[in-house]
Write a protein that holds these residues in place. Sequence first.
Motif, PDB file in Angstrom:
ATOM      1  N   UNK A  60      -4.212  25.208  25.767  1.00  0.00           N
ATOM      2  CA  UNK A  60      -4.711  26.086  24.715  1.00  0.00           C
ATOM      3  C   UNK A  60      -4.953  25.329  23.417  1.00  0.00           C
ATOM      4  N   UNK A  61      -4.086  24.361  23.124  1.00  0.00           N
ATOM      5  CA  UNK A  61      -4.218  23.586  21.892  1.00  0.00           C
ATOM      6  C   UNK A  61      -3.515  22.248  22.076  1.00  0.00           C
ATOM      7  N   UNK A  62      -3.701  21.356  21.098  1.00  0.00           N
ATOM      8  CA  UNK A  62      -3.066  20.037  21.135  1.00  0.00           C
ATOM      9  C   UNK A  62      -2.633  19.668  19.722  1.00  0.00           C
ATOM     10  N   UNK A  63      -1.363  19.291  19.574  1.00  0.00           N
ATOM     11  CA  UNK A  63      -0.853  18.839  18.280  1.00  0.00           C
ATOM     12  C   UNK A  63      -1.006  17.324  18.172  1.00  0.00           C
ATOM     13  N   UNK A  64      -1.174  16.847  16.930  1.00  0.00           N
ATOM     14  CA  UNK A  64      -1.268  15.401  16.725  1.00  0.00           C
ATOM     15  C   UNK A  64      -0.583  15.001  15.426  1.00  0.00           C
ATOM     16  N   UNK A  65      -0.323  13.706  15.314  1.00  0.00           N
ATOM     17  CA  UNK A  65       0.173  13.101  14.070  1.00  0.00           C
ATOM     18  C   UNK A  65      -0.833  12.048  13.639  1.00  0.00           C
ATOM     19  N   UNK A  66      -1.034  11.935  12.331  1.00  0.00           N
ATOM     20  CA  UNK A  66      -1.982  10.959  11.801  1.00  0.00           C
ATOM     21  C   UNK A  66      -1.363  10.261  10.602  1.00  0.00           C
ATOM     22  N   UNK A  67      -1.556   8.941  10.534  1.00  0.00           N
ATOM     23  CA  UNK A  67      -0.978   8.105   9.491  1.00  0.00           C
ATOM     24  C   UNK A  67      -2.081   7.282   8.846  1.00  0.00           C
ATOM     25  N   UNK A  68      -2.054   7.202   7.520  1.00  0.00           N
ATOM     26  CA  UNK A  68      -2.968   6.337   6.773  1.00  0.00           C
ATOM     27  C   UNK A  68      -2.121   5.454   5.858  1.00  0.00           C
ATOM     28  N   UNK A  69      -2.372   4.145   5.906  1.00  0.00           N
ATOM     29  CA  UNK A  69      -1.654   3.209   5.040  1.00  0.00           C
ATOM     30  C   UNK A  69      -2.673   2.286   4.372  1.00  0.00           C
TER      31      UNK A  69
ATOM     32  N   UNK B 295       0.823  -1.197   0.000  1.00  0.00           N
ATOM     33  CA  UNK B 295       0.000   0.000   0.000  1.00  0.00           C
ATOM     34  C   UNK B 295       0.856   1.245   0.000  1.00  0.00           C
ATOM     35  N   UNK B 296       0.182   2.404  -0.017  1.00  0.00           N
ATOM     36  CA  UNK B 296       0.879   3.684   0.048  1.00  0.00           C
ATOM     37  C   UNK B 296       0.605   4.358   1.382  1.00  0.00           C
ATOM     38  N   UNK B 297       1.372   5.414   1.631  1.00  0.00           N
ATOM     39  CA  UNK B 297       1.372   6.058   2.942  1.00  0.00           C
ATOM     40  C   UNK B 297       1.020   7.535   2.815  1.00  0.00           C
ATOM     41  N   UNK B 298       0.136   8.004   3.697  1.00  0.00           N
ATOM     42  CA  UNK B 298      -0.136   9.432   3.861  1.00  0.00           C
ATOM     43  C   UNK B 298       0.121   9.788   5.316  1.00  0.00           C
ATOM     44  N   UNK B 299       0.762  10.923   5.563  1.00  0.00           N
ATOM     45  CA  UNK B 299       0.983  11.357   6.947  1.00  0.00           C
ATOM     46  C   UNK B 299       0.671  12.840   7.084  1.00  0.00           C
ATOM     47  N   UNK B 300       0.243  13.204   8.287  1.00  0.00           N
ATOM     48  CA  UNK B 300       0.110  14.601   8.692  1.00  0.00           C
ATOM     49  C   UNK B 300       0.777  14.718  10.040  1.00  0.00           C
ATOM     50  N   UNK B 301       1.615  15.742  10.209  1.00  0.00           N
ATOM     51  CA  UNK B 301       2.392  15.861  11.438  1.00  0.00           C
ATOM     52  C   UNK B 301       2.248  17.265  12.023  1.00  0.00           C
ATOM     53  N   UNK B 302       2.270  17.319  13.347  1.00  0.00           N
ATOM     54  CA  UNK B 302       2.192  18.595  14.067  1.00  0.00           C
ATOM     55  C   UNK B 302       0.953  19.405  13.695  1.00  0.00           C
TER      56      UNK B 302
ATOM     57  N   UNK C 144      -5.694   3.475   9.769  1.00  0.00           N
ATOM     58  CA  UNK C 144      -5.571   4.884  10.144  1.00  0.00           C
ATOM     59  C   UNK C 144      -5.199   4.947  11.622  1.00  0.00           C
ATOM     60  N   UNK C 145      -4.122   5.670  11.940  1.00  0.00           N
ATOM     61  CA  UNK C 145      -3.691   5.759  13.338  1.00  0.00           C
ATOM     62  C   UNK C 145      -3.432   7.209  13.726  1.00  0.00           C
ATOM     63  N   UNK C 146      -3.978   7.588  14.871  1.00  0.00           N
ATOM     64  CA  UNK C 146      -3.771   8.901  15.485  1.00  0.00           C
ATOM     65  C   UNK C 146      -2.922   8.731  16.738  1.00  0.00           C
ATOM     66  N   UNK C 147      -1.884   9.572  16.888  1.00  0.00           N
ATOM     67  CA  UNK C 147      -1.078   9.588  18.115  1.00  0.00           C
ATOM     68  C   UNK C 147      -0.820  11.044  18.480  1.00  0.00           C
ATOM     69  N   UNK C 148      -0.927  11.365  19.749  1.00  0.00           N
ATOM     70  CA  UNK C 148      -0.564  12.709  20.195  1.00  0.00           C
ATOM     71  C   UNK C 148       0.126  12.623  21.550  1.00  0.00           C
ATOM     72  N   UNK C 149       1.034  13.556  21.797  1.00  0.00           N
ATOM     73  CA  UNK C 149       1.767  13.624  23.054  1.00  0.00           C
ATOM     74  C   UNK C 149       0.957  14.462  24.023  1.00  0.00           C
ATOM     75  N   UNK C 150       0.299  13.805  24.951  1.00  0.00           N
ATOM     76  CA  UNK C 150      -0.595  14.482  25.883  1.00  0.00           C
ATOM     77  C   UNK C 150       0.212  15.215  26.951  1.00  0.00           C
ATOM     78  N   UNK C 151      -0.391  16.237  27.543  1.00  0.00           N
ATOM     79  CA  UNK C 151       0.229  16.918  28.673  1.00  0.00           C
ATOM     80  C   UNK C 151       0.324  15.949  29.843  1.00  0.00           C
ATOM     81  N   UNK C 152       1.448  16.055  30.586  1.00  0.00           N
ATOM     82  CA  UNK C 152       1.644  15.140  31.700  1.00  0.00           C
ATOM     83  C   UNK C 152       0.577  15.328  32.778  1.00  0.00           C
ATOM     84  N   UNK C 153       0.206  14.228  33.427  1.00  0.00           N
ATOM     85  CA  UNK C 153      -0.770  14.247  34.515  1.00  0.00           C
ATOM     86  C   UNK C 153      -0.032  13.973  35.818  1.00  0.00           C
TER      87      UNK C 153
END
Length: 524
Positions: free
Chosen positions: A231-240, A128-135, A160-169
């Motif tokens: 204020x906001x949250x960044x994420x990365x998303x991958x589709x394969x 397959x092919x890969x699509x990514x979105x970062x930050x 399809x996978x979503x990952x984000x670095x959450x603020x520490x708890x």
Amino acid sequence: ADGRIKPDICAPGTFISSASFIASDGSLGRNCLISSKSGTSMASPGVAGAALLIRQYFMDGFYPTGNKLRRNGFTPSAALVKAVILNSGRPMLGRSGSPVPSEPYDESQGFGLISLIDGVYLEGRSKGKLLVWDNVKLKNGEEWEETLTLNNCPAVTTSVTLVYTDKENTSGTCATCLINRLNLTVQKGSQTFYPNGKLEPDTKNNAQRIRIPRDDVPITVKVGATNLATKSQKFALVVFGCVDIGTSSPTKSTLPSSSPTRTVTPSSLSPTVTCEDDPKFKKGNKKRTCKYIRKRNKQKRINKWCNMQKKGIPVTSWCCKTCLKCTTCFNTSCAHVKERYPSNGDGEYTLGKTVNGVMKEFKVWCHDMDSDPKEYLSLPATNFAMFKAGGLRKGSDVVSTYTKVRIDVKDLKIDINDRTFQFTVGKINGIGYFTMPYGVAMNCISSGNEEAKARINLSETPFIITSGFASGGSQPGGRADYDSDTNLWIISGGGLCGWHMPEPNVNNPFAMEGEHYNIQLEFE
């Protein structure tokens, strides 16, 4: 535990050949042996190595074409690397030593068995092919979405996978420990799919995957931000899978405080496009092709059309051979990157500079992207300046090691007095701790002394130094020797408080203030 999926990923860890210093008779010593071992200590290094390969895949520019193109290289976030790993996981059926079957997302396999060939796209090798979105950045209540068309390919699923670095708890007693919550969904026709095998949004995990059987029905991927504590949250998303290109335009969220949310990303993060394509793309009432752009080889036309977009994708990706002649396609500074992509943060970027009518590419580290962007050149580990202890100045050698140096991308000069990316060891009695400017070799040992050493190593850059070096101070000595095979300068210097350094030699290294663009560069 708050109920998150663990383990994240599985890797081979049984009967792994590993280094050993224990001889067959049980004795210890300098033995270079191999033994068979099992456990997480064997599996973890495999995943760590895979993470490094994924990072190199993006930095070397394999994305999106599946071939190595330096101009496509970029530095992926940690979230993107993790998203590729989790997106690649293959289902595992059994459990070691147990008749109870296992299934994805359970406590035995998590996201499955790591499989890089199912995680990244390599032309001629991947199914397959890969699509990514970062930050990609979302504010509370916003929703990002992308509609994707699917074509025919050997891949049997779309993942399809979503990952984000959450603020520490900081709580030690939380039942649900997420601070910022992002929700991933995929819509296909009238169906809505939720992540991690659930039938509703996942409120526990900041890593979410949806995997569905492949067919030719377009899918819409959505990421919604709810209940953000920051204020906001960044994420990365991958589709394969059998993905083609995005078809939707920026949309407004149906959630409160809606605004256009889809983030524009650099061309290196664009969906996969085959360079050989000659698409008919429309601008106004005119349909144009790559052939039209290069017709009669008019530079003005090439510059104009190569800076446009088709379906949100830069024309430089569609017509990459034609657009190699474009003198305005590349980012020319970190400020230019910020102007085009305001949400991008500090990191490595590819810039372009026209030299004698030819576009030259080079990588820089963009620093202070949130305020006043500056360019830095990343260096190998053997770049340092030195004040050698002895003579009039006792103590331990002061060695300042530089990992990056400030570069003026317009004039191609290095500021030897920018010490943002250096670390120093050693100190001189009576003076204490201080740092040395880049490329300076200094001591206070004796007249004409040359025992202090400095190194300027540009072996991993496309540049060479064309400026000179000179001695200064009291009764100085010094020289600068160049190895053209390794692009390495070794500077020797000293004196009765003297030095050898890049010209112009107008300031005592201890008294330097402000900018000192002493080193002139040019492309090899």
